[in-house]
Design a protein around this motif. Structure first.
Motif, PDB file in Angstrom:
ATOM      1  N   ALA B  71       0.830  -1.205   0.000  1.00  0.00           N
ATOM      2  CA  ALA B  71       0.000   0.000   0.000  1.00  0.00           C
ATOM      3  C   ALA B  71       0.865   1.256   0.000  1.00  0.00           C
ATOM      4  O   ALA B  71       0.624   2.188  -0.770  1.00  0.00           O
ATOM      5  CB  ALA B  71      -0.930  -0.013   1.217  1.00  0.00           C
ATOM      6  N   PHE B  75       1.151   3.314  -3.388  1.00  0.00           N
ATOM      7  CA  PHE B  75       0.437   4.593  -3.356  1.00  0.00           C
ATOM      8  C   PHE B  75       1.420   5.749  -3.544  1.00  0.00           C
ATOM      9  O   PHE B  75       1.125   6.719  -4.248  1.00  0.00           O
ATOM     10  CB  PHE B  75      -0.331   4.737  -2.038  1.00  0.00           C
ATOM     11  N   TYR B  78       2.111   6.128  -7.159  1.00  0.00           N
ATOM     12  CA  TYR B  78       1.028   6.849  -7.853  1.00  0.00           C
ATOM     13  C   TYR B  78       1.131   8.353  -7.629  1.00  0.00           C
ATOM     14  O   TYR B  78       0.997   9.141  -8.561  1.00  0.00           O
ATOM     15  CB  TYR B  78      -0.336   6.367  -7.352  1.00  0.00           C
ATOM     16  N   LEU B 105      -0.547   7.925   5.074  1.00  0.00           N
ATOM     17  CA  LEU B 105      -1.226   6.631   4.978  1.00  0.00           C
ATOM     18  C   LEU B 105      -0.741   5.695   6.083  1.00  0.00           C
ATOM     19  O   LEU B 105      -1.535   4.976   6.716  1.00  0.00           O
ATOM     20  CB  LEU B 105      -0.927   6.029   3.608  1.00  0.00           C
ATOM     21  N   LEU B 132      -7.181  -0.245  -0.049  1.00  0.00           N
ATOM     22  CA  LEU B 132      -6.507   0.778  -0.845  1.00  0.00           C
ATOM     23  C   LEU B 132      -6.376   0.313  -2.299  1.00  0.00           C
ATOM     24  O   LEU B 132      -6.507   1.115  -3.231  1.00  0.00           O
ATOM     25  CB  LEU B 132      -5.131   1.090  -0.266  1.00  0.00           C
ATOM     26  N   CYS B 136      -7.582   2.275  -5.564  1.00  0.00           N
ATOM     27  CA  CYS B 136      -6.733   2.618  -6.702  1.00  0.00           C
ATOM     28  C   CYS B 136      -7.310   2.095  -8.016  1.00  0.00           C
ATOM     29  O   CYS B 136      -7.090   2.688  -9.071  1.00  0.00           O
ATOM     30  CB  CYS B 136      -5.318   2.066  -6.510  1.00  0.00           C
ATOM     31  N   THR B 142      -5.417   7.288 -10.955  1.00  0.00           N
ATOM     32  CA  THR B 142      -4.455   6.198 -11.056  1.00  0.00           C
ATOM     33  C   THR B 142      -4.439   5.546 -12.431  1.00  0.00           C
ATOM     34  O   THR B 142      -3.567   4.740 -12.716  1.00  0.00           O
ATOM     35  CB  THR B 142      -4.782   5.094 -10.038  1.00  0.00           C
ATOM     36  N   VAL B 246       0.520  -1.940  -5.868  1.00  0.00           N
ATOM     37  CA  VAL B 246      -0.325  -1.911  -4.671  1.00  0.00           C
ATOM     38  C   VAL B 246      -0.985  -3.259  -4.394  1.00  0.00           C
ATOM     39  O   VAL B 246      -1.725  -3.402  -3.434  1.00  0.00           O
ATOM     40  CB  VAL B 246      -1.446  -0.837  -4.748  1.00  0.00           C
TER      41      VAL B 246
END
Lengths: 295, 321
Positions: B71, B75, B78, B105, B132, B136, B142, B246
């Motif tokens: 995650a 993330f 991204y 996060l 998550l 996404c 994303t 992810v």
């Protein structure tokens, strides 16, 4: 026809029914996880892969031996249960003395192996599995159309869950199991073969997963990855319910399935995540889980 | 989770000589690597080595098994990709933005996950990371299944042209070494000693007056932040942020790297990342079998090789590495 909150009742009850079916799978899988964790202190990451195997054994039986659904319903949980017992004897047995996180890692590795092998052989697309003739069709209940097979799935899993509860809480074998969960050394001292009890328990737990897999086969197709994402949702279900109570596991599983179904009707975007969101809320309000005891 | 008992003695006032030698060997390999192999491949190894080191901070020294570290890694990738491509940020700010996002996060996930111990901690982190993942899949920025492609590398600090693969490599090496030394410093500080005390016996650490939850949360956020740094750097190196980063498979990979190299060792995660990434590279033609091979390595490591490569080496040399 009347409408509820602007949703036609056909769609509403249809989704609730589908939710109940998912809930049945959550209940059977989390029940198996809880029983295994109680005695082995291992969270069985391979549970999703063995659920998938249950469906595949049914498909093999039909494809190569011509044995239909009813045979599969008996043979497949037995076959997967025996495989589970072998895995327990050969591999899991060696790590009981270690930190229980190693159990998670070992069974994660097993899940990768099983899923990888099936994916190499069958790709990622699903193999169709027909609904048995006796369970085809459905009934019009007036407010919704109820497919017979879906009613069957909910009925069977509810029965299996309640029988499991009865065996563990009300029979002599169950009392051995509960005693061994509390204190294995003492139970062994009383002359009960605890290692065999452990093997049987693991075999039974994964057999339950295989049974869920066969029930799922006609609804979701037989797919090498059908258990991969499911097992993570089931983990969230286990966190929400806590692993202390068997009836609690069953109730949590069905309840969350229905919640998921309702979310699909009212806010479909969140249907994938609603179980996780409920998990977050439960962690904030009641960290030990709905039916768990604070450790 | 207990690691090899080698790292449990009190922190010495000065860094032991054999650690300095090992660090020197690692730096030399790091400097000559881009001239012996494809620089982008070496940069990839460094990104994952940093990711595994950050993960090891949590499992090796605090005893917390997170099964959701993808995650933070993914993330951050991204956010970095979006920052560099859509907002036109220079690479250093894009990486900073990704790292900061991972920190936030990490704080949110950490506060939830430390409410339960042991095996539940692993399941909660896995479930949160899966949440998550679905976010996404659906979020517009994303790019869904396509991910964010063609992320511009740009000019680091306005002077270093990252389009040059050697320059890019040495920037990545700098980021890796900074992260590595930060983790080493953390582990060998009084703070790190308290983390180890919590790992060995949480109840006793609490009875000595340490707020175990607070220490665990800080360690979790630090680990998430550095995982984010690794993911952001990866996004710049590969010019790609995708759902693979992810996915729970990535969380499993970082666990495997750390386990293979040696839980709770200083250099183990680096070795584990190098071995696993090389293996993926050379076995790529086997396709789906890579997953099976990874599963087999998991099983073998847990059953017979729990110290990992560096842990076994340390046992032979009788010195913690």
């Amino acid at each position: 026809m009347f409408e509820l909150l602007g949703i036609p009742p056909q769609a509403l009850f249809g989704q609730v029914m589908l939710g109940l079916i998912n809930g049945a799978f959550y209940a059977m899988l989390s029940l198996g996880l809880a029983v295994i964790f109680g005695l082995l202190n291992i969270i069985n990451f391979a549970h999703g892969a063995l659920y998938m195997m249950g469906a595949f054994v049914a498909w093999f039986l039909l494809q190569y031996l011509g044995l239909g659904y009813w045979w599969a319903l008996v043979i497949s949980p037995l076959a997967v249960g025996l495989l589970g017992a072998a895995l327990e004897r050969l591999l899991l047995k060696r790590i009981y003395g270690l930190d229980h996180l190693y159990g998670l890692l070992l069974t994660f590795g097993l899940a990768l192996i099983i899923q990888g092998l099936f994916q190499n052989e069958f790709g990622s697309s699903g193999q169709p599995y027909a609904v048995p003739p006796a369970l085809q069709g459905g009934h019009n209940l007036g407010f919704m159309f109820l497919p017979t097979y879906r009613a069957w799935v909910v009925g069977v899993s509810l029965t299996v869950c309640l029988v499991t509860w009865f065996v563990i809480e009300r029979t002599k074998l169950g009392s051995y199991l509960r005693a061994a969960t509390e204190n294995p050394a003492l139970v062994q001292a009383f002359g009960i073969n605890v290692p065999r009890l452990i093997t049987i328990t693991y075999g039974f737990g994964v057999g339950l997963a295989a049974l869920a897999g066969i029930l799922a086969a006609p609804i979701y197709q037989v797919n090498p990855l059908m258990g991969a994402d499911l097992i993570i949702v089931v983990f969230a279900v286990v966190v929400i319910g806590g692993m202390g109570s068997i009836l609690g596991s069953i109730l949590t599983g069905f309840g969350l399935g229905v919640m998921e179904g309702l979310t699909k009707v009212f806010y479909p975007e969140a249907s994938n995540t609603v179980v996780f969101i409920i998990m977050v809320i439960v962690l904030l309000i009641r960290p030990a889980g709905l039916f768990g005891r604070a450790s | 989770m207990r690691s090899n008992g080698a790292s449990t003695e009190l922190a010495p006032a000065r860094t032991p000589r054999h650690l300095l030698i090992a660090f020197g060997i690692m730096v030399v390999i790091g400097v000559v690597a881009p001239f012996l192999m494809y620089p982008l491949f070496a940069a990839k190894v460094l990104c994952f080595a940093l990711f595994a080191c950050a993960f090891n901070l949590l499992i090796g020294y605090t005893g917390l098994l997170s099964f959701g570290h993808a995650a933070f890694f993914g993330f951050a990738a991204y956010v970095t990709g979006h920052g560099a491509k859509v907002w036109g940020l220079p690479p250093e700010l894009a990486i900073l933005a990704g790292t900061a996002a991972a920190a936030v996060l990490g704080l949110a996930f950490g506060m939830l996950a430390i409410r339960r111990q042991g095996i539940y901690f692993a399941m909660i982190t896995l479930a949160l990371a899966q949440m998550l993942f679905f976010f996404c899949v659906q979020a517009p920025f994303t790019g869904g299944e396509d991910g964010i492609q063609g992320i511009p590398r740009g000019m680091m600090f306005g002077i270093l042209n990252l389009e040059n693969s050697l320059t890019l490599y040495f920037v990545v090496l700098g980021i890796f070494l900074a992260g590595f030394l930060l983790i080493y410093r953390t582990v060998h500080s009084p703070f790190g000693q308290v983390l180890k005390a919590i790992r060995e016996n949480e109840a006793r650490a609490t009875s000595l007056g340490y707020n175990a939850d607070q220490y665990k949360l800080i360690a979790f956020v630090l680990s998430a932040t550095l995982s984010g740094l690794a993911g952001s750097t990866k996004a710049i190196v590969f010019q790609l942020a995708s759902l693979t980063d992810v996915h729970w498979g990535m969380s499993g990979e970082v666990v495997l790297m750390t386990l293979l190299g040696g839980l709770g060792t200083t250099f183990g995660p680096v070795a584990g990342a190098a071995i696993l990434i090389s293996m993926q590279n050379y076995l790529a033609q086997l396709g789906g079998w890579v997953i099976v091979v990874q599963g087999v390595i998991f099983v073998v490591c847990v059953l017979t090789f729990r110290r990992g490569v560096i842990g076994e080496l340390a046992r032979l040399l009788k010195k913690p590495l």
